[in-house]
Enzyme design. Structure first.
Site, mmCIF file in Angstrom:
data_model
loop_
_atom_site.group_PDB
_atom_site.id
_atom_site.type_symbol
_atom_site.label_atom_id
_atom_site.label_comp_id
_atom_site.label_asym_id
_atom_site.label_seq_id
_atom_site.Cartn_x
_atom_site.Cartn_y
_atom_site.Cartn_z
ATOM 1 C CE LYS A 35 -0.341 -0.351 4.979
ATOM 2 N NZ LYS A 35 -0.879 -1.219 6.019
ATOM 3 C CE1 TYR A 256 13.847 31.400 5.910
ATOM 4 C CE2 TYR A 256 13.987 29.065 5.367
ATOM 5 C CZ TYR A 256 13.785 30.378 4.976
ATOM 6 O OH TYR A 256 13.518 30.675 3.677
HETATM 7 C C1 LIG Z 1 -0.164 -2.136 6.629
HETATM 8 C C2 LIG Z 1 -0.772 -3.425 7.054
HETATM 9 C C3 LIG Z 1 0.024 -4.530 7.384
HETATM 10 C C4 LIG Z 1 1.542 -4.462 7.401
HETATM 11 O O1 LIG Z 1 2.022 -3.808 8.542
HETATM 12 P P1 LIG Z 1 3.604 -3.675 8.800
HETATM 13 O O2 LIG Z 1 3.686 -3.111 10.166
HETATM 14 O O3 LIG Z 1 4.112 -2.723 7.785
HETATM 15 O O4 LIG Z 1 4.174 -5.028 8.668
HETATM 16 C C5 LIG Z 1 -0.612 -5.708 7.683
HETATM 17 N N1 LIG Z 1 -1.964 -5.808 7.687
HETATM 18 C C6 LIG Z 1 -2.751 -4.766 7.380
HETATM 19 C C7 LIG Z 1 -4.228 -4.939 7.391
HETATM 20 C C8 LIG Z 1 -2.195 -3.549 7.070
HETATM 21 O O5 LIG Z 1 -2.975 -2.513 6.770
#
Ligand SMILES: *Cc1c(COP(=O)(O)O)cnc(C)c1O
Length: 359
Positions: A35, A256
Site C-alpha cells: 500500500k 531560519y
Molecule cells: C499495513 C498493514 C500490514 C503491514 O504492517 P507492517 O507493520 O508494515 O508489517 C498488515 N496488515 C494490514 C491490514 C495492514 O494494513
C-alpha cells in the site's frame, strides 16, 4: 539544478528481505503489503520483484487496477474493501480480492450479479484494535448472509489485525489471538493475522496467511532493534549532494530562526534536500547524515530545499560529494527517532520531486 534528491531502490535487498520473512514463517502464505506506493518505494518495480509472494495487499482499488494493468498475476487484495456497487464492480472487473469489514457492505454485496467472476472475500473481525472490522457478535450472521450469495468463493477467508504486536510487555496480542481463534473455530476458510511486528514477536500467534509490510523494506517495526540488527537490508537509500561548503565563525548563526549558533569556528555544508523532497522538517539538530560515509550532525532548521550539516567529521568534503540521508549504513529508524516519527512515515512522505530509481 535538477533532482538532487534521489531514492535508490535495491530490488536485491527487497528479495533478500522477502526470503528472510519466508524462512521465519515456514509454510505459511505471504501477502506482501504494498500500500501507499509500496511504502513510498514505487509500486510496480516492487511488485514485479516480489515474484515469489503468494499475494499482494493494497489500500485502494486504483492501486489494485494499476498492478493488474502492469501484468501482475498473483491475487491482489484491497484491504479497505468497497463502499458502493460501482467499486465492487471494479473489483470484480479487475479480478481483485476484497475485504468485508462492516455490515453496511452486505446489501452492496447482495447486489452482485457478476457472470463469470468468483469474488474472493475475507471477512475482517475486530478483536480489539477498534478500527475496521465486524464486531465479534456480528460475525456469524454476516458470514451466513455472504455464504448465500452466489458469486462468492467459499469457504470465506477471515482476518483480524493486531494493535500492539510490537509490544511484548502486555498480553493484548495474546488476547486478540485467543479471541480470534475462538471466533473462527468453525470457519473452514483461510485465516490471516500478523503484520511484521507479529511475525517477529509472536511467531506462535500467526495463522495461515501473514501480512508483512515494513520488514520487506528492510526496516524493523520494533523500537529496540533496527532492520540491520534483524538481518534485513535497507531497500531505500535516500541521497543528495553537497551544494556548498562554507566556514562560519564562533557566535554566528545558521538557517531560519537563528536556532543554531556556532560555538567554534567551523566548516559546514549545505545539502540539496529539504522538506520539499520529503526530508522531515522535524529532524532536529544532531540528526545523523552521512557525508562521504562519515556521520555528520544536521545543524539548524530543515528548509524546503536545503539542510545544513557540520563537516567537522568530514574534513575533506567538497561540493558535489554524496550525502546519504538514510539507507545503506544509516538506518531510517534512527533518523525517524530524531524526527519524532517512524520510518513508515519518512518513506511515505517523499515528494514528487524526489526521483525514485531502481538499481
Ligand atoms: C499495513 C498493514 C500490514 C503491514 O504492517 P507492517 O507493520 O508494515 O508489517 C498488515 N496488515 C494490514 C491490514 C495492514 O494494513
Amino acid at each position: 539544478m535538477s533532482h538532487l534528491a534521489i531514492a535508490d531502490i535495491s530490488l536485491s535487498a527487497l528479495r533478500h528481505n522477502f526470503s528472510i520473512i519466508k524462512n521465519k514463517v515456514g509454510n505459511r502464505r505471504i501477502l506482501a503489503m504494498v500500500k501507499a506506493d509500496a511504502y513510498g518505494h514505487g509500486l510496480l518495480h516492487v511488485a514485479k520483484a516480489l515474484s515469489h509472494t503468494d499475494a499482494f495487499g493494497v489500500a485502494t482499488i486504483a492501486a489494485g487496477m494499476h498492478l493488474r494493468e502492469a501484468g501482475i498475476t498473483q491475487p491482489i487484495r484491497v484491504m479497505t474493501g468497497f463502499d458502493s456497487l460501482a467499486e465492487l464492480k471494479q473489483i470484480v472487473e479487475y479480478n481483485l480480492c476484497t475485504v468485508v469489514h462492516n455490515a453496511y457492505q452486505l446489501p452492496i454485496l447482495q447486489q452482485l450479479t457478476a457472470k463469470e467472476a468468483v469474488l474472493d472475500v475475507w471477512l475482517k473481525v475486530d478483536t480489539g484494535m477498534h478500527r475496521l472490522g465486524l464486531m465479534p457478535d456480528e460475525l456469524a450472521g454476516a458470514a451466513k448472509k455472504i455464504e448465500r450469495i452466489k458469486y462468492i468463493k467459499k469457504p470465506l477467508g477471515i482476518m483480524t489485525h493486531y494493535a500492539d504486536a510490537d509490544n511484548l510487555k502486555t498480553t493484548f496480542t495474546d488476547q486478540q489471538y485467543q479471541l480470534f481463534k475462538t471466533l473462527t473455530h468453525s470457519f473452514a476458510g483461510p485465516k490471516s493475522v500478523g503484520n511484521s511486528a507479529a511475525i517477529l514477536q509472536y511467531p506462535n500467534e500467526l495463522m495461515d496467511w501473514v501480512r508483512p509490510g515494513i520488514m520487506l523494506y528492510g526496516v524493523s517495526p520494533l523500537a529496540k532493534q533496527t532492520g540491520m540488527d534483524l538481518g534485513l537490508q535497507p531497500v531505500m537509500t535516500l541521497r543528495s549532494k553537497l551544494v556548498a561548503v562554507k566556514n562560519i565563525k564562533a557566535g554566528e548563526y545558521i538557517g531560519y530562526g537563528c536556532t543554531y549558533r556556532a560555538t567554534k569556528d567551523m566548516r559546514y555544508g549545505v545539502v540539496g534536500i529539504g522538506y520539499g523532497d520529503g526530508y522531515p522538517r522535524s529532524a532536529k539538530t544532531g540528526t545523523p547524515v552521512l557525508v562521504n560515509n562519515s556521520r555528520c550532525p544536521l545543524i539548524g532548521r530543515v528548509s524546503m530545499d536545503m539542510i545544513t550539516v557540520d563537516l567537522t567529521q568530514a574534513p575533506h568534503a567538497k561540493v558535489g560529494d554524496t550525502v546519504v540521508l538514510w539507507g545503506d549504513a544509516l538506518p531510517a529508524e534512527e533518523v525517524a527517532n530524531c524526527a519524532n516519527t517512524i520510518a513508515y512515515e519518512l518513506f511515505c512522505k517523499l515528494t514528487q520531486r524526489t526521483l525514485v530509481v531502481e538499481k
